[in-house]
Design a protein around this motif. Structure first.
Motif, PDB file in Angstrom:
ATOM      1  N   THR A 192       0.849  -1.174   0.049  1.00  0.00           N
ATOM      2  CA  THR A 192      -0.196  -0.098  -0.077  1.00  0.00           C
ATOM      3  C   THR A 192       1.314   1.185   0.042  1.00  0.00           C
ATOM      4  OG1 THR A 192      -2.053  -1.249   1.308  1.00  0.00           O
ATOM      5  CG2 THR A 192      -2.185   1.214   1.515  1.00  0.00           C
ATOM      6  N   LYS A 193       1.908   1.088   0.895  1.00  0.00           N
ATOM      7  CA  LYS A 193       2.630   2.696   0.874  1.00  0.00           C
ATOM      8  C   LYS A 193       4.084   2.285   0.024  1.00  0.00           C
ATOM      9  CE  LYS A 193       5.912   4.652   4.431  1.00  0.00           C
ATOM     10  NZ  LYS A 193       5.528   5.218   5.685  1.00  0.00           N
ATOM     11  N   GLY A 194       4.289   1.766  -1.177  1.00  0.00           N
ATOM     12  CA  GLY A 194       5.184   1.561  -1.302  1.00  0.00           C
ATOM     13  C   GLY A 194       6.505   1.331  -1.322  1.00  0.00           C
ATOM     14  N   PRO A 226       3.676   1.749   9.923  1.00  0.00           N
ATOM     15  CA  PRO A 226       4.989   2.978   9.940  1.00  0.00           C
ATOM     16  C   PRO A 226       3.864   4.415   9.381  1.00  0.00           C
ATOM     17  CG  PRO A 226       4.424   1.755   7.655  1.00  0.00           C
ATOM     18  CD  PRO A 226       3.383   1.041   8.367  1.00  0.00           C
ATOM     19  N   SER A 227       4.784   5.449   9.463  1.00  0.00           N
ATOM     20  CA  SER A 227       4.069   6.990   9.062  1.00  0.00           C
ATOM     21  C   SER A 227       3.009   6.211   7.289  1.00  0.00           C
ATOM     22  CB  SER A 227       4.528   7.821   8.929  1.00  0.00           C
ATOM     23  OG  SER A 227       5.951   7.460   7.746  1.00  0.00           O
ATOM     24  N   ALA A 228       1.698   7.320   7.842  1.00  0.00           N
ATOM     25  CA  ALA A 228       0.964   6.786   6.863  1.00  0.00           C
ATOM     26  C   ALA A 228       0.387   7.870   5.925  1.00  0.00           C
ATOM     27  CB  ALA A 228      -0.750   6.693   7.500  1.00  0.00           C
ATOM     28  N   ASN A 229       1.908   7.950   4.791  1.00  0.00           N
ATOM     29  CA  ASN A 229       2.691   8.505   3.767  1.00  0.00           C
ATOM     30  C   ASN A 229       2.624   7.815   2.102  1.00  0.00           C
ATOM     31  OD1 ASN A 229       4.305   8.755   6.030  1.00  0.00           O
ATOM     32  ND2 ASN A 229       5.570   8.822   4.037  1.00  0.00           N
ATOM     33  N   ILE A 230       2.450   7.522   1.613  1.00  0.00           N
ATOM     34  CA  ILE A 230       2.916   7.502   0.815  1.00  0.00           C
ATOM     35  C   ILE A 230       4.896   7.835   0.415  1.00  0.00           C
ATOM     36  CG2 ILE A 230       3.398   7.293  -2.024  1.00  0.00           C
ATOM     37  CD1 ILE A 230       0.498   6.847  -1.531  1.00  0.00           C
ATOM     38  N   LYS A 237      16.601  11.484   0.900  1.00  0.00           N
ATOM     39  CA  LYS A 237      15.910  11.895   0.100  1.00  0.00           C
ATOM     40  C   LYS A 237      14.239  11.276   0.716  1.00  0.00           C
ATOM     41  CE  LYS A 237      14.024  12.384  -4.591  1.00  0.00           C
ATOM     42  NZ  LYS A 237      12.576  12.303  -3.949  1.00  0.00           N
ATOM     43  N   HIS A 238      13.863  12.312   1.210  1.00  0.00           N
ATOM     44  CA  HIS A 238      12.613  11.386   2.008  1.00  0.00           C
ATOM     45  C   HIS A 238      12.050  12.619   2.292  1.00  0.00           C
ATOM     46  CE1 HIS A 238      12.195   7.677   4.169  1.00  0.00           C
ATOM     47  NE2 HIS A 238      11.128   8.712   4.455  1.00  0.00           N
ATOM     48  N   TYR A 239       9.907  13.218   2.598  1.00  0.00           N
ATOM     49  CA  TYR A 239       9.553  14.102   3.094  1.00  0.00           C
ATOM     50  C   TYR A 239       9.558  14.766   2.072  1.00  0.00           C
ATOM     51  CZ  TYR A 239      10.872  11.988   7.388  1.00  0.00           C
ATOM     52  OH  TYR A 239      10.590  11.378   8.672  1.00  0.00           O
ATOM     53  N   LEU A 268       5.635  14.974  14.482  1.00  0.00           N
ATOM     54  CA  LEU A 268       6.840  14.574  13.745  1.00  0.00           C
ATOM     55  C   LEU A 268       7.073  13.794  14.620  1.00  0.00           C
ATOM     56  CD1 LEU A 268       9.738  17.964  14.814  1.00  0.00           C
ATOM     57  CD2 LEU A 268       8.986  17.405  13.198  1.00  0.00           C
ATOM     58  N   GLU A 269       7.590  12.119  13.407  1.00  0.00           N
ATOM     59  CA  GLU A 269       8.383  11.397  13.808  1.00  0.00           C
ATOM     60  C   GLU A 269       8.618  10.881  15.451  1.00  0.00           C
ATOM     61  OE1 GLU A 269       8.350  12.103  11.214  1.00  0.00           O
ATOM     62  OE2 GLU A 269       8.273  11.256   9.605  1.00  0.00           O
ATOM     63  N   SER A 270       8.428   9.587  16.053  1.00  0.00           N
ATOM     64  CA  SER A 270       9.249   9.950  17.152  1.00  0.00           C
ATOM     65  C   SER A 270      10.746   9.241  17.085  1.00  0.00           C
ATOM     66  CB  SER A 270       8.461   8.133  17.211  1.00  0.00           C
ATOM     67  OG  SER A 270       9.343   7.316  17.347  1.00  0.00           O
TER      68      SER A 270
HETATM   69 MG    MG Z   1       8.130   7.414   7.659  1.00  0.00          MG
END
Ligand code: MG
Ligand code: TXA
Length: 322
Positions: free
Chosen positions: A54-56, A142-146, A233-235, A178-180
């Motif tokens: 789902t998240k790739g 995991p965080s709920a983003n692509i 590379k992220h966010y 922010l994430e943990s």
């Molecule tokens: Mg994440």
């Protein structure tokens, strides 16, 4: 595309519905105080595989197991006296601890991506707490983003990212944003794997010593990152991000911080008073909003490198990486 474009409400009925979906092996987006998570029953390998597709998300990147209490966490991981001290001081809360795995066949390999350690967190969000009680099993999330994109701090972000294809339990806007913070407890000196919603200084004050720092930014792969997800590379928004902006250029959208003459030009102020807690809460929402205006670039004013500012700057540097 078959789930409704409105989230489940955080009342007894909504929570019971979300719990039933999770027990049946479905993926559900859930609120935590840090960011929304894309959750599945951590004891169900097939359900967990659905998270990755789902998240790739690449399979080599392990997931955090979320549990309701330290007692539950101790069924899955071995806690040294030092890790116990951190868990007792900061759980429930925005801290993830990486400890040796001792849960036998409770948690399938796919959650840990084959590692002999496990990342565990006890989230504080009251809706998540009730949900975990209702499910009665650890939740991998995991965080709920692509994968690679901006994390979600509101139910609407998750609905937009996944086109309504993932059911979402609404818990409002995340109060940390922010994430943990992730600490590896398997090294002689506890190691900071990811800066996050719990400031480094606060953890070091409890430990009585500085944390060791992980080299996590080596994208060339020579030094494989210890938290496999911490690629540079992220966010990433669609627009380029320009850091430490002291002026606004043509076509740019400004994210301001603190009281500034530039504020007049800024639609988005991370915190008008220069408060880092407020800036953390606003960061991902405003990056998304600024990006939606299709600017030539998102210009971000300097953020102090102290307290939560360390994690905010970490996310901004990753958002700016091309
Ligand atoms: Mg994440
Ligand atoms: O606040 C959070 O931590 C959110 C909410 C939903 O709990 N979750 C989150 O998950 O940010 P995710 O998957 O986006 O980030 C988890 C990070 C990844 O970088 C992963 O590589 C690392 O934790 N990780 C997971 N298990 C690990 C392990 N056994 N050893 C080292 N790193 C691990």
């Amino acid at each position: 595309m078959n789930a409704p474009m409105h989230p489940m409400t955080p009342d007894a009925q909504g929570i019971a519905h979300a719990a039933a979906l999770l027990q049946a092996g479905q993926v559900v987006a859930v609120p935590t105080e840090t960011v929304y998570g894309l959750a599945a029953d951590a004891t169900n390998a097939e359900a967990v595989l659905t998270i990755y597709t789902t998240k790739g998300r690449p399979r080599f990147n392990p997931l955090i197991a979320h549990v309701a209490s330290l007692a539950e966490a101790q069924k899955l991981g071995e806690f040294s006296p030092t890790m116990l001290k951190l868990a007792e001081a900061f759980w429930p809360g925005p801290l993830t601890l990486v400890v040796p795995y001792c849960g036998g066949d409770i948690i399938p390999d796919v959650v840990r991506a084959g590692l002999n350690t496990i990342a565990i967190r006890v989230p504080a969000h009251p809706v998540m707490q009730q949900l975990m009680q209702a499910v009665g099993r650890p939740l991998a999330a995991p965080s709920a983003n692509i994968s690679g994109r901006i994390s979600a701090t509101q139910a609407a972000h998750v609905l937009a990212d996944f086109n309504g294809a993932v059911p979402v339990l609404d818990g409002g806007t995340c109060t940390v944003g922010l994430e943990s913070t992730i600490i590896d407890g398997t090294t002689d000196t506890p190691t900071l794997l990811r800066m996050g919603g719990l400031a480094r200084e606060v953890i070091e004050a409890v430990l009585g010593q500085p944390l060791a720092m992980a080299t996590t930014d080596d994208v060339a792969g020579e030094n494989r990152p210890k938290a496999p997800g911490m690629l540079l590379k992220h966010y990433a928004p669609n627009a380029p991000v320009r850091l430490n902006a002291t002026e606004v250029r043509d076509g740019e959208m400004l994210l301001s911080f603190g009281f500034t003459p530039l504020q007049a030009a800024a639609k988005f102020s991370l915190s008008p008073t220069g408060n880092l807690t407020e800036a953390a809460i606003n960061l991902f929402t405003m990056l998304r909003q600024a990006d939606a205006t299709n600017p030539t670039a998102i210009a971000v004013m300097p953020i102090p490198h102290e307290g939560l500012g360390e994690a905010i700057n970490d996310r901004l540097v990753r958002a700016a990486a091309r």
